[in-house]
Design a protein around this motif. Structure first.
Motif, PDB file in Angstrom:
ATOM      1  N   SER A   1      33.912  51.413  40.196  1.00 59.59           N
ATOM      2  CA  SER A   1      34.311  52.418  39.220  1.00 59.59           C
ATOM      3  C   SER A   1      33.144  53.411  39.173  1.00 59.59           C
ATOM      4  O   SER A   1      32.183  53.190  39.870  1.00 59.59           O
TER       5      SER A   1
ATOM      6  N   ARG B   1      42.507  56.328  31.825  1.00 55.95           N
ATOM      7  CA  ARG B   1      41.084  55.930  31.609  1.00 55.95           C
ATOM      8  C   ARG B   1      41.129  54.208  31.665  1.00 55.95           C
ATOM      9  O   ARG B   1      42.133  53.616  31.599  1.00 55.95           O
ATOM     10  N   GLY B   2      40.131  53.830  32.474  1.00 54.58           N
ATOM     11  CA  GLY B   2      40.126  52.585  33.008  1.00 54.58           C
ATOM     12  C   GLY B   2      40.804  52.178  34.090  1.00 54.58           C
ATOM     13  O   GLY B   2      40.838  50.972  34.471  1.00 54.58           O
ATOM     14  N   GLY B   3      41.362  53.344  34.970  1.00 56.04           N
ATOM     15  CA  GLY B   3      42.409  53.098  35.980  1.00 56.04           C
ATOM     16  C   GLY B   3      41.826  52.550  37.120  1.00 56.04           C
ATOM     17  O   GLY B   3      42.702  52.294  38.028  1.00 56.04           O
ATOM     18  N   SER B   4      40.474  52.379  37.506  1.00 54.75           N
ATOM     19  CA  SER B   4      40.052  51.665  38.534  1.00 54.75           C
ATOM     20  C   SER B   4      40.585  50.390  38.462  1.00 54.75           C
ATOM     21  O   SER B   4      40.893  49.824  39.936  1.00 54.75           O
TER      22      SER B   4
ATOM     23  N   THR C   1      31.751  59.310  33.862  1.00 53.72           N
ATOM     24  CA  THR C   1      32.969  59.799  33.675  1.00 53.72           C
ATOM     25  C   THR C   1      33.322  60.892  32.344  1.00 53.72           C
ATOM     26  O   THR C   1      33.525  61.757  32.434  1.00 53.72           O
TER      27      THR C   1
ATOM     28  N   LYS D   1      28.794  57.465  29.525  1.00 49.69           N
ATOM     29  CA  LYS D   1      29.354  57.154  31.019  1.00 49.69           C
ATOM     30  C   LYS D   1      29.551  58.352  31.806  1.00 49.69           C
ATOM     31  O   LYS D   1      29.475  59.398  31.262  1.00 49.69           O
TER      32      LYS D   1
ATOM     33  N   PHE E   1      40.426  54.643  40.413  1.00 53.75           N
ATOM     34  CA  PHE E   1      40.730  55.685  39.362  1.00 53.75           C
ATOM     35  C   PHE E   1      41.530  56.722  39.788  1.00 53.75           C
ATOM     36  O   PHE E   1      42.267  57.612  39.200  1.00 53.75           O
TER      37      PHE E   1
HETATM   38  N1  ASP Z   1      35.747  55.880  35.267  1.00 55.63           N
HETATM   39  C1  ASP Z   1      37.024  55.650  34.824  1.00 55.63           C
HETATM   40  C2  ASP Z   1      36.887  55.676  33.354  1.00 55.63           C
HETATM   41  O1  ASP Z   1      35.876  55.676  32.784  1.00 55.63           O
HETATM   42  C3  ASP Z   1      37.918  54.799  35.352  1.00 55.63           C
HETATM   43  C4  ASP Z   1      37.361  53.274  35.419  1.00 55.63           C
HETATM   44  O2  ASP Z   1      36.064  53.173  34.999  1.00 55.63           O
HETATM   45  O3  ASP Z   1      38.174  52.181  35.537  1.00 55.63           O
HETATM   46  O4  ASP Z   1      37.587  55.528  32.546  1.00 55.63           O
END
Ligand code: ASP
Length: 439
Positions: free
Chosen positions: A38, A184-187, A51, A49, A170
């Motif tokens: 990520s 979001r969180g797609g990794s 991102t 973060k 991601f």
């Molecule tokens: N960096 C991206 C996020 O903050 C994806 C991830 O961390 O999974 O959503």
């Protein structure tokens, strides 16, 4: 040969110290073939973060304002990581390229994806693994949905030729080559896609908790960890708000029958939670309840009409009103002449009157009421299937806590029992149910 795919979340790669832990985990096991990083996450709770900072750069540039101060903070995050790892490596040219792109109207997803891209370059350098750009092997369709089969074909070929590789999480690309991110969180999703493509023995998802707990620790003090859970149970618990993993990350591995292991980068010796297909579980492993989760913020529409049970199409007409208003229902418990529809209160905003008027128009009920302040609680457990007495234990515990149950729903899978209670009884009920089973 055992093949592991490892995804590291943002807090696991937030700075050089965390990155070192991840590198040690990977280097300690020759089965660690594929790594999905990520972007650097928060180092402490008030931190930013990467991102989020990238999105801010994009928004700032879009307004025609100067984004260099925010971008400098991002550059420093990576410079600190490189320095802390004592790497002979520079990302300065990459930084210049990205800054140029941002100031020349690069797309929002491209900008957001650079967090993973840069972290991937550092990890590949550190590990001596091949860097694989997901632009070339993770694809989206014209309508923005993920192109699962096309991706799987290209990615498996590419990974067969590169047996030790880092693939940033991601993002992927659209048919016209532009970058597109997952939500979001797609990794987590990228990790699952890679695990499927290489038919991994296990998909390890490294984060900052040692897996799932039987209940929310903000409600139940020190809940027991869940060592083993099936995909179906996980789906039920995540639906009720118990999240550690991105929802969509389950599908690619679930269908390939690959287990997911949630692990803690800060406590690598902990075994974490193993998520497996039901077929991998021995018939009776002694577990009755796997977990308890729930959500507040629910509303109930209660309908009554004499002889409702004999009125053909009643349910369909009621639900067509919800569909027209773009409302999805969570549950639909019904009696002989009554029907209740549970929906999230937030989704009703601006639609309450239209909903009630619409239902009255299509089915002319004897009475209709809409009540808020309702919570749903799901008690999930593969051990409940065909097991006698579980419902009695649940209801006994709830009664013992002096809570009135306002709705009961047991799905045909027998995998969960869902109850509805008043919002003010939510925490009390979760604790009572947990205590009745966690001994
Ligand atoms: N960096 C991206 C996020 O903050 C994806 C991830 O961390 O999974 O959503």
């Amino acid at each position: 040969m055992t093949v592991k795919v490892l995804k590291f979340g943002g807090t696991s790669l937030a700075d050089a110290e965390q990155m070192k832990k991840a590198i040690n985990i990977i280097k300690a096991d020759p089965a660690c073939h594929y790594v999905i990083p990520s972007a650097p996450g928060k180092r402490f709770s008030a931190d930013e973060k990467v991102t989020d900072m990238l999105y801010l750069c994009y928004e700032t540039a879009k307004k025609g304002e100067d984004f260099s101060e925010i971008f400098e903070k991002i550059k420093n995050r990576y410079r600190d990581i490189i320095k802390g790892l004592a790497l002979d490596y520079s990302l300065e040219d990459e930084f210049d390229g990205i800054a140029f792109a941002i100031s020349h109207h690069a797309g929002r997803d491209y900008v957001a994806s650079r967090g993973e891209y840069l972290n991937g370059l550092i990890m590949a350098k550190c590990l001596g693994f091949t860097f694989i750009n997901p632009e070339k092997c993770i694809f989206f369709n014209e309508n923005g949905t993920f192109a699962a089969e096309e991706t799987n074909e290209v990615l498996s070929k590419m990974l067969k030729e590169n047996t030790f590789a880092v693939i940033p999480g991601f993002y992927g690309s659209m048919p016209n080559g532009t970058i597109k991110t997952f939500t979001r969180g797609g990794s987590d999703i990228t990790g699952a896609i890679v695990a499927r493509a290489v038919n991994a023995d296990v998909y390890e998802n490294w984060t900052d908790v040692s897996g799932f707990l039987m209940a929310d620790p903000r409600i139940v003090p020190n809940p027991r960890p869940i060592n083993l859970i099936t995909y179906r149970e996980l789906r039920e618990l995540s639906y009720m708000g118990a999240t550690v993993l991105h929802d969509e990350s389950i599908f690619p591995v679930r269908f390939a029958g690959i287990p997911i292991n949630i692990r803690n980068t800060n406590i690598p010796e902990a075994k974490g939670t193993m998520i497996v297909p039901s077929s991998m579980i021995k018939e009776d492993d002694g577990t009755i309840i796997t977990g308890v989760a729930g959500k507040k913020g629910m509303s109930v529409i209660s309908l009554e009409k004499d002889m409702m049970n004999a009125e053909l199409g009643f349910g369909r007409r009621v639900l067509s009103v919800l569909e027209e208003l773009g409302l999805s229902f969570e549950h639909l418990p019904s009696g002989v002449d009554t029907m209740s529809i549970v929906v999230s209160t937030a989704s009703l905003e601006g639609k309450r009157e239209k909903l009630l008027d619409g239902i009255c128009r299509v089915v002319k009920p004897d009475s209709i009421a809409l009540d808020d302040g309702f919570a749903l609680i799901a008690v999930v457990g593969r051990g409940m299937v065909a097991e006698k007495g579980t419902a009695q234990r649940i209801f006994g515990a709830v009664a013992g806590a002096n809570v009135n149950i306002r709705m009961i729903d047991q799905g045909s899978s027998e995998l969960d029992i869902i109850i509805g209670v008043a919002e003010e009884d939510y925490e009390k009920t979760i604790c009572a149910i947990y205590n009745a089973f966690a001994d």
